[in-house]
Design a protein around this motif. Structure first.
Motif, mmCIF file in Angstrom:
data_model
loop_
_atom_site.group_PDB
_atom_site.id
_atom_site.type_symbol
_atom_site.label_atom_id
_atom_site.label_comp_id
_atom_site.label_asym_id
_atom_site.label_seq_id
_atom_site.Cartn_x
_atom_site.Cartn_y
_atom_site.Cartn_z
ATOM 1 N N ALA A 74 -41.655 36.039 -161.816
ATOM 2 C CA ALA A 74 -40.356 35.909 -162.511
ATOM 3 C C ALA A 74 -39.725 34.552 -162.205
ATOM 4 O O ALA A 74 -39.114 33.918 -163.079
ATOM 5 N N ILE A 75 -39.876 34.093 -160.965
ATOM 6 C CA ILE A 75 -39.262 32.807 -160.590
ATOM 7 C C ILE A 75 -40.127 31.642 -161.080
ATOM 8 O O ILE A 75 -39.628 30.703 -161.701
ATOM 9 N N ARG A 76 -41.429 31.738 -160.836
ATOM 10 C CA ARG A 76 -42.332 30.616 -161.184
ATOM 11 C C ARG A 76 -42.332 30.344 -162.681
ATOM 12 O O ARG A 76 -42.391 29.198 -163.119
ATOM 13 N N SER A 77 -42.221 31.430 -163.484
ATOM 14 C CA SER A 77 -42.264 31.242 -164.945
ATOM 15 C C SER A 77 -40.933 30.713 -165.484
ATOM 16 O O SER A 77 -40.841 30.333 -166.645
ATOM 17 N N GLY A 78 -39.895 30.716 -164.640
ATOM 18 C CA GLY A 78 -38.588 30.241 -165.106
ATOM 19 C C GLY A 78 -37.761 31.368 -165.710
ATOM 20 O O GLY A 78 -36.617 31.168 -166.105
ATOM 21 N N TRP A 79 -38.323 32.574 -165.766
ATOM 22 C CA TRP A 79 -37.588 33.700 -166.361
ATOM 23 C C TRP A 79 -36.275 33.944 -165.615
ATOM 24 O O TRP A 79 -35.244 34.198 -166.216
ATOM 25 N N SER A 80 -36.322 33.831 -164.278
ATOM 26 C CA SER A 80 -35.139 34.184 -163.476
ATOM 27 C C SER A 80 -34.000 33.180 -163.640
ATOM 28 O O SER A 80 -32.880 33.437 -163.192
ATOM 29 N N LEU A 81 -34.272 32.044 -164.308
ATOM 30 C CA LEU A 81 -33.213 31.039 -164.481
ATOM 31 C C LEU A 81 -32.062 31.575 -165.323
ATOM 32 O O LEU A 81 -30.949 31.057 -165.274
ATOM 33 N N ARG A 82 -32.322 32.619 -166.107
ATOM 34 C CA ARG A 82 -31.261 33.189 -166.942
ATOM 35 C C ARG A 82 -30.313 34.068 -166.117
ATOM 36 O O ARG A 82 -29.274 34.492 -166.593
ATOM 37 N N LEU A 83 -30.679 34.345 -164.871
ATOM 38 C CA LEU A 83 -29.852 35.217 -164.025
ATOM 39 C C LEU A 83 -28.795 34.411 -163.274
ATOM 40 O O LEU A 83 -28.910 33.192 -163.134
ATOM 41 N N ASP A 84 -27.773 35.099 -162.794
ATOM 42 C CA ASP A 84 -26.737 34.434 -162.000
ATOM 43 C C ASP A 84 -27.348 33.795 -160.763
ATOM 44 O O ASP A 84 -26.962 32.707 -160.356
ATOM 45 N N ASP A 85 -28.268 34.528 -160.125
ATOM 46 C CA ASP A 85 -28.950 33.989 -158.956
ATOM 47 C C ASP A 85 -30.444 33.907 -159.267
ATOM 48 O O ASP A 85 -31.171 34.894 -159.136
ATOM 49 N N PRO A 86 -30.904 32.730 -159.664
ATOM 50 C CA PRO A 86 -32.320 32.599 -160.053
ATOM 51 C C PRO A 86 -33.276 32.845 -158.879
ATOM 52 O O PRO A 86 -34.458 33.062 -159.108
ATOM 53 N N SER A 87 -32.764 32.826 -157.637
ATOM 54 C CA SER A 87 -33.647 33.123 -156.496
ATOM 55 C C SER A 87 -33.902 34.624 -156.392
ATOM 56 O O SER A 87 -34.815 35.044 -155.681
#
Ligand SMILES: Nc1nc2c(ncn2[C@@H]2O[C@H](COP(=O)(O)OP(=O)(O)OP(=O)(O)O)[C@@H](O)[C@H]2O)c(=O)[nH]1
Length: 370
Positions: A71-84
């Motif tokens: 989720a993090i490596r693909s950049g998907w989590s960047l849409r979240l408040d906390d991408p970590s």
């Protein structure tokens, strides 16, 4: 690039923030791999064999961490408040630890240091409220698992021992949450101080480069801009001009209407002057009621025409100073072209001489050495 670095880039990517997040997640993944291996080893050591449940737990725990990494490596989590996804990762690791606890039997005490480590992951990122929330979540989770195990397998999980374990957690977890909250407050204070410092720096820069009354570049800033322009003109061989503007009989404005009215007139001139110039020209307050114009890449005849336009627009101004009658002003201007190779001071002296010629010729005029 060495193979190791290439591998690192493949695993973590190139973006600095993403690399930081992925490093953290990789560390958590490593911790999970070690925990799963230790549990399997413990089962073997106890003479048993990993049962289906242990395998399901292992796949769940490792698969979950792989999912977070993806989720993090693909950049998907960047849409979240906390991408970590720190909170989510900690909640997941806590769940895995609680389920592992149910299977670790006599080795379940090893879960406690792991639990601490999991919570420490949040220490540098979590907000206080999130730390307390996760602490409550962990307590409820372990409380549930311990009760279930004590009821279902009282021989392996004696109720008294489980009660002791729970009490230990009930003290340990809030203590970690309190420490996390303290760190969070320190982090907030630091970031507040950093923002204040940045604001102060911006203010200092403005004070150092702007004239307070008119908002125009001040003498120091204008000197720097002219130095730059001189270098540029030497390198690229283009002309630039300098004009000095001085108000006519400004003392009379001050004496008749007061200093505050004089200030209003200076501000009105600054506004009108800027509007009359090209965007690339710079109008600066040189001192008192004297202003300087830098006209980059401009031949002298064009500069003279520009200054004449400015003079006319200033003369047409009717400045409201709060008196029954608006005030009008005129300016005298000396304009000259910078000659290749000459020091700036010489061009400035020439512009000054031309200004005084404009004054002695009767004021409200432009004098140039064209
Ligand atoms: N209100 C105001 N007046 C200023 C400021 N700086 C300089 N002055 C005034 O500008 C006036 C300059 O006066 P002089 O040097 O005699 O020049 P002048 O009256 O404009 O006459 P000429 O230049 O000969 O046409 C003085 O009265 C200064 O007090 C300022 O920041 N605010």
């Amino acid at each position: 690039m060495s193979h190791l670095r290439r591998l690192g880039t493949l695993w973590l990517g190139t973006d600095a923030n993403q690399r930081l997040r992925l490093r953290q997640t990789s560390l958590a993944m490593l911790l999970m791999v070690v925990s799963v291996s230790v549990l399997h080893f413990a089962v073997e050591l106890a003479g048993g064999r990993a049962d289906a449940l242990l395998w399901v737990w292992s796949v769940f725990s490792l698969g979950g961490m792989v999912a977070f990494y993806t989720a993090i490596r693909s950049g998907w989590s960047l849409r979240l408040d906390d991408p970590s996804m720190t909170r989510e990762q900690i909640a997941f690791a806590l769940t895995s630890a609680a389920l592992g606890y149910a299977q670790a039997g006599p080795l379940r005490g090893a879960c406690f240091p792991v639990l601490n480590l999991i919570l420490m992951f949040g220490m540098f990122q979590l907000r206080a409220s999130h730390a307390y929330g996760l602490c409550m979540f962990a307590l409820a989770l372990f409380g549930g698992v311990m009760t279930t195990m004590a009821v279902r397998q009282p021989a392996a999980y004696p109720p008294a021992v489980e009660m002791g374990h729970f009490l230990m957690l009930a003290f340990m977890l809030p203590a970690v949450a309190v420490l996390t909250a303290r760190l969070s407050r320190i982090r907030r204070r630091l970031s507040h101080q950093r923002a204040e410092l940045a604001r102060a720096l911006t203010q200092l820069q403005a004070i150092a480069t702007r004239d307070e009354l008119t908002g125009l570049p001040n003498r120091r800033q204008m000197q720097a801009l002219m130095d730059q322009e001189q270098l540029r003109s030497e390198r690229h061989g283009h002309d630039f001009c300098i004009a000095i503007i001085d108000f006519d009989h400004f003392k009379h404005v001050n004496d008749t209407h007061g200093h505050a009215a004089g200030d209003t007139v200076l501000r009105a001139f600054a506004q009108a002057g800027q509007a009359a110039l090209r965007a690339s020209d710079v109008l600066a307050r040189w001192g008192g009621e004297e202003f300087l114009v830098l006209l980059p890449e401009t031949p002298l005849p064009l500069a003279g025409a520009g200054m004449e336009r400015l003079r006319q627009q200033v003369a047409a101004l009717r400045i409201d100073i709060g008196a029954p009658q608006p005030v009008s002003i005129t300016v005298s201007i000396g304009v000259t072209g910078h000659r290749p190779g000459e020091p700036l001071a010489e061009a400035l002296e020439r512009a000054d001489r031309l200004l005084y010629q404009a004054k002695s010729d009767g004021r409200d005029r432009v004098c140039s050495d064209a």
